[in-house]
Design an enzyme around this catalytic site. Sequence first.
Site, short mmCIF file in Angstrom:
data_model
loop_
_atom_site.label_atom_id
_atom_site.label_comp_id
_atom_site.label_asym_id
_atom_site.label_seq_id
_atom_site.Cartn_x
_atom_site.Cartn_y
_atom_site.Cartn_z
CB THR A 260 47.30 4.85 -47.29
OG1 THR A 260 47.83 3.55 -47.03
CG2 THR A 260 46.41 4.80 -48.53
CB THR B 191 49.13 3.32 -41.14
OG1 THR B 191 48.41 4.22 -40.30
CG2 THR B 191 49.74 2.22 -40.29
CB CYS B 192 50.40 1.72 -46.11
SG CYS B 192 48.74 1.10 -45.76
CB SER B 193 53.53 5.72 -46.83
OG SER B 193 52.91 5.33 -48.03
#
EC number: 1.11.1.27
Length: 157
Positions: A45, A47-49
């Site tokens: 996703t 922000t996660c990545s």
Amino acid sequence: MIEINQTLPSHTFNLLTNEGMTTPTTAELFANKKVVLFAVPGAFTPTCSASHLPGFVVHFDALKEKGVDSVICLSVNDAFVMKSWGDSANAENITMLADGDGAFTKALGLGMETGVFGGYRSQRYAMLVENQTVTQLWLEEPKAFTVSSAESVLANI
């Protein structure tokens, strides 16, 4: 919700490594260790990545210098997705831990229902765990990304 000075719940995880599928327990991952555990709503996703996982990859050595034995990324995804995501992010030093059915996240009281976005997911947080006991917890407000970043964790341990 789990609080500071509480022990992590017992759980058996799925962890896919280059050697194959393993099933480490909470005790195996956290006993007699100082561990940074950070959780994300979903692998791959935005922000996660783009920020969360890469920050811990970049600052891994600095965390080790502060006495951290391991860094674990947790998500309510399956072990195959977590391994693929870790590989794509060059996260070879990060343990990419799957909470496939969300049972560990539920036991922590740190989950959320996202509806059609993806169903049950983890809230975004980071915690410092020493010998299976939570010593610090940084829980993000919904849709925020500040207190659980690698930079923030590093500054606060």
